[in-house]
Design an enzyme around this catalytic site. Structure first.
Site, mmCIF file in Angstrom:
data_model
loop_
_atom_site.group_PDB
_atom_site.id
_atom_site.type_symbol
_atom_site.label_atom_id
_atom_site.label_comp_id
_atom_site.label_asym_id
_atom_site.label_seq_id
_atom_site.Cartn_x
_atom_site.Cartn_y
_atom_site.Cartn_z
ATOM 1 N N HIS A 136 54.364 120.201 73.619
ATOM 2 C CA HIS A 136 53.164 120.062 74.451
ATOM 3 C C HIS A 136 53.501 120.102 75.941
ATOM 4 O O HIS A 136 54.602 119.772 76.357
ATOM 5 C CB HIS A 136 52.328 118.827 74.066
ATOM 6 C CG HIS A 136 52.863 117.497 74.489
ATOM 7 N ND1 HIS A 136 52.742 116.371 73.710
ATOM 8 C CD2 HIS A 136 53.487 117.080 75.619
ATOM 9 C CE1 HIS A 136 53.265 115.343 74.345
ATOM 10 N NE2 HIS A 136 53.719 115.740 75.504
ATOM 11 N N ASN A 143 57.156 118.070 70.713
ATOM 12 C CA ASN A 143 56.415 119.018 69.865
ATOM 13 C C ASN A 143 55.964 120.251 70.645
ATOM 14 O O ASN A 143 55.150 121.022 70.163
ATOM 15 C CB ASN A 143 55.214 118.322 69.213
ATOM 16 C CG ASN A 143 54.187 117.840 70.224
ATOM 17 O OD1 ASN A 143 54.344 118.034 71.425
ATOM 18 N ND2 ASN A 143 53.143 117.186 69.746
ATOM 19 N N GLU A 153 48.179 119.484 73.085
ATOM 20 C CA GLU A 153 48.896 119.334 71.818
ATOM 21 C C GLU A 153 48.878 120.632 71.007
ATOM 22 O O GLU A 153 48.000 121.479 71.201
ATOM 23 C CB GLU A 153 48.219 118.235 70.991
ATOM 24 C CG GLU A 153 48.290 116.849 71.627
ATOM 25 C CD GLU A 153 49.637 116.171 71.433
ATOM 26 O OE1 GLU A 153 50.679 116.851 71.496
ATOM 27 O OE2 GLU A 153 49.643 114.947 71.226
HETATM 28 C C1 GLP Z 1 53.983 112.831 77.933
HETATM 29 C C2 GLP Z 1 53.246 113.508 79.068
HETATM 30 C C3 GLP Z 1 53.797 114.872 79.344
HETATM 31 C C4 GLP Z 1 55.305 114.804 79.430
HETATM 32 C C5 GLP Z 1 55.868 114.372 78.105
HETATM 33 C C6 GLP Z 1 57.369 114.308 78.081
HETATM 34 O O1 GLP Z 1 53.436 113.106 76.699
HETATM 35 N N1 GLP Z 1 51.855 113.591 78.873
HETATM 36 O O2 GLP Z 1 53.219 115.396 80.524
HETATM 37 O O3 GLP Z 1 55.804 116.056 79.777
HETATM 38 O O4 GLP Z 1 55.356 113.076 77.844
HETATM 39 O O5 GLP Z 1 57.781 113.122 78.674
HETATM 40 P P1 GLP Z 1 59.268 112.654 78.867
HETATM 41 O O6 GLP Z 1 59.726 113.314 80.110
HETATM 42 O O7 GLP Z 1 59.159 111.169 79.040
HETATM 43 O O8 GLP Z 1 60.015 113.041 77.674
#
Ligand code: GLP
Length: 239
Positions: free
Chosen positions: A135, A133, A140
């Site tokens: 973030h 999304n 968020e």
């Molecule tokens: C979580 C973390 C983020 C991270 C995101 C994406 O929500 N808080 O810091 O960037 O996931 O994670 P992934 O790399 O597992 O897709």
């Protein structure tokens, strides 16, 4: 200025981003590295562990942590760091900073965290992953950017996306602590890593050019030194 580096696949992304981190540490042995968790940076940490660089003077600062999970809980970011970063890369205990998921007072913990980062002299290189999304950390989408480290109520999309590390979305904690947008933007350099087609839309928003708190990653357009390392799937045929 946003520099974009294209990786063919996840493995190459880990190597490219890992090399950026190694270069940072070569330039400044006692770098303060802002680090991210999740699936995307795993390949980077694996690459670094193979290279066995001397990180004895590096200080690490984490982006975020779930509220309500202890550091001994395998689903906490504290545990992730111990498993994939601190121990394999031999980062000394005194050089590890991460918000305390079991803190009795979230506001106090956020203030303490900001102060700890300030005392370190700020972040030299901040590694960021990207949420589906848009973030960054756990900032968020919302009506406005939140500046400092704060407690956040996780969105249903984020809890669904992260449920793969838990049994189900219901088991994902409702709240987390995260560095704020200003905390992240104060880093002297930012390295955003993006992998997979599920991130293509959020990445496209960053490259589209408009800054909006509804897609938090777009704030990076206002940072003077950002590198985006993304694999072919995330770039969706672009570049
Ligand atoms: C979580 C973390 C983020 C991270 C995101 C994406 O929500 N808080 O810091 O960037 O996931 O994670 P992934 O790399 O597992 O897709």
């Amino acid at each position: 200025m946003v520099e974009i580096i294209r990786a063919e696949n996840y493995e190459e992304l880990g190597r490219i981003a890992g090399e950026q981190i190694l270069r940072q540490v070569e330039e400044k042995r006692d770098s303060v590295l802002g680090l991210a968790t999740g699936g995307t940076p795993r390949g980077i940490y694996r690459y670094l562990a193979e290279k066995k660089p001397d990180l004895s003077r590096v200080r690490t600062v984490n982006l975020d942590e779930y509220l309500g999970l202890s550091g001994g809980d395998p689903r906490s970011y504290h545990y992730y760091m111990k498993e994939y970063v601190w121990e394999p890369l031999e980062i000394g205990r005194e050089n590890r900073l991460i918000p305390d998921g079991l803190c009795p007072d979230a506001e106090e913990e956020c203030r303490r965290y900001e102060e700890q980062i300030r005392v370190l002299g700020g972040i030299d290189l901040q590694l960021l992953g990207l949420g589906e999304n848009g973030h960054i950390g756990f900032n968020e989408p919302g009506p406005a950017f939140v500046c400092d480290t704060h407690k956040v109520c996780l969105s249903p999309e984020t809890r669904a996306a992260n449920s793969r590390f838990f049994g189900s979305p219901e088991e994902v904690p409702r709240y987390a602590l995260t560095m704020g947008i200003r905390t992240i933007m104060r880093a002297r350099r930012i390295l955003l890593v993006v992998s997979g087609g599920k991130k293509a839309k959020a990445l496209q928003a960053l490259m589209g050019g408009g800054v909006t708190p509804q897609i938090p990653v777009t704030i990076l357009l206002l940072h003077p030194r950002v590198t985006v390392a993304a694999d072919a799937a995330a770039l969706g045929g672009k570049f």
